[in-house]
Design an enzyme around this catalytic site. Structure first.
Site, PDB file in Angstrom:
ATOM      1  NE  ARG A 238      41.052  51.227  14.117  1.00 22.34           N
ATOM      2  CZ  ARG A 238      41.272  49.943  14.384  1.00 22.34           C
ATOM      3  NH1 ARG A 238      41.830  49.168  13.485  1.00 22.34           N
ATOM      4  NH2 ARG A 238      40.909  49.424  15.545  1.00 22.34           N
ATOM      5  CD  GLU A 267      37.059  50.052   8.294  1.00 24.50           C
ATOM      6  OE1 GLU A 267      36.661  49.343   9.229  1.00 24.50           O
ATOM      7  OE2 GLU A 267      38.258  50.149   7.981  1.00 24.50           O
ATOM      8  CG  HIS A 286      38.801  46.462   9.726  1.00 28.06           C
ATOM      9  ND1 HIS A 286      38.598  47.720  10.225  1.00 28.06           N
ATOM     10  CD2 HIS A 286      39.728  45.897  10.553  1.00 28.06           C
ATOM     11  CE1 HIS A 286      39.347  47.917  11.289  1.00 28.06           C
ATOM     12  NE2 HIS A 286      40.046  46.819  11.513  1.00 28.06           N
TER      13      HIS A 286
END
Ligand code: GLV
Length: 320
Positions: A238, A267, A286
């Site tokens: 993360r 994000e 991601h």
């Protein structure tokens, strides 16, 4: 009467069909656009179950609106997007999708490590830009992976799967974790190291821990300053675990050699983000668990967790 659920993103048909067998289903029907907060705030008032993604912040004010909500099923292994304490207080079950994404995420982590070490993206861009005039001895040279030392922060399932891959590259493997894992140490031939030793001795450092209050900015300026100048940092966990500003300065000033980053504090990351201006950064959107099979497995597991919770069973992957 069928329980009512809300799904926050368009899911594969097979998953929706399965949920529809048992539930009255309402779904945000867009694939590439998250549900607006106002709509989620409205929809949550009327449902027994919520099927959500890591893009939704399931915070206390939202949970407070879910007066009949019983289960929140997150289609992700990480669940830092959910206020689990607030859910627990209200008797709402929270579930995640561990296990099914372990190998795929370890694959991507190793791929990102290799891409960063051997400058794959930079080399590909160089070729496409027409800059390749000749072969030359030190052109686009990177760092060796084979035989190097890998340090893993967070030895959960994905960390162990990563260690297996690294064994095939004859890497020396160090790990740091809240608790020691003696069985894994023996089986995988890995060594426990304190945080400082791992930072000082590793050629590659992979961050694979969950994002919590304790791990926020776990890698900051002080940690980066302990790393080798030739070291590569890889984060597929993360964004908030690594202090992005400190990382930018360490990379820019060549205090460390490179970084492979799949996750960002915010994000989607802005294309203006300073880290994206650096040639020694390989950045991904991601995609740790993004194989077709794995994403399907995750979406089905999240459905089963939700159904189990709604049917009064204890879901397989309950986190509270
Ligand atoms: C993805 O980041 C996940 O937590 O599953």
């Amino acid at each position: 009467m069928k329980p009512k659920i809300y799904i926050t993103r368009k899911l594969p048909d097979i998953v929706v069909t399965r949920l529809t067998e048992v539930c009255e289903v309402k779904m945000w029907d867009k694939e590439e656009e998250p549900v607006p907060r106002e709509i989620l705030e409205k929809e949550i008032q009327d449902v027994d179950g919520l099927y959500c993604l890591l893009t939704e912040s399931i915070d206390k004010p939202l949970l407070n609106r879910g007066t009949r909500l019983k289960v929140v099923s997150n289609m992700a292994v990480g669940y830092n997007n959910i206020d689990v304490a607030a859910a627990t207080e209200k008797g709402i079950l929270v579930t995640n999708t561990p296990g099914v994404l372990t190998e795929t995420t370890a694959d991507l982590t190793f791929a990102l490590l290799m891409a960063t070490a051997r400058r794959l993206v930079e080399a590909s861009d160089y070729l496409r830009a027409g800059d390749w005039k000749t072969w030359s001895p030190m052109q686009l040279t990177g760092q060796d992976i084979y035989g190097a030392t890998l340090g893993i922060f967070g030895l959960g399932r994905i960390g162990e799967a990563l260690a297996k891959r690294a064994r095939g590259f004859d890497m020396k493997i160090l790990y740091h974790n809240r608790s020691r894992k003696l069985e894994a140490e023996e089986q995988l031939d890995i060594q426990y190291a304190d945080k400082e030793r791992l930072l000082r001795e590793s050629d590659f450092i992979c961050v694979l821990m969950p994002f919590t209050h304790e791990t926020k900015n776990y890698i900051g300026a002080a940690e980066l300053s302990l790393m080798k100048q030739t070291a590569v940092l890889v984060n597929t966990a993360r964004g908030g675990i690594v202090d992005e500003e400190a990382l930018y300065h360490a990379l820019k000033n060549r205090e460390i050699w490179g970084a492979g980053i799949d996750v960002f504090e915010e994000e989607p990351v802005s294309t203006e983000h300073p880290l994206l201006s650096l040639p020694n950064v390989v950045a991904l959107p991601h995609i740790g668990s993004a194989s077709k099979n794995t994403r399907l497995k995750m979406s089905l597991l999240a459905a089963e967790n939700l159904l189990q919770g709604l049917q009064g069973e204890t879901p397989k992957n309950i986190v509270n």
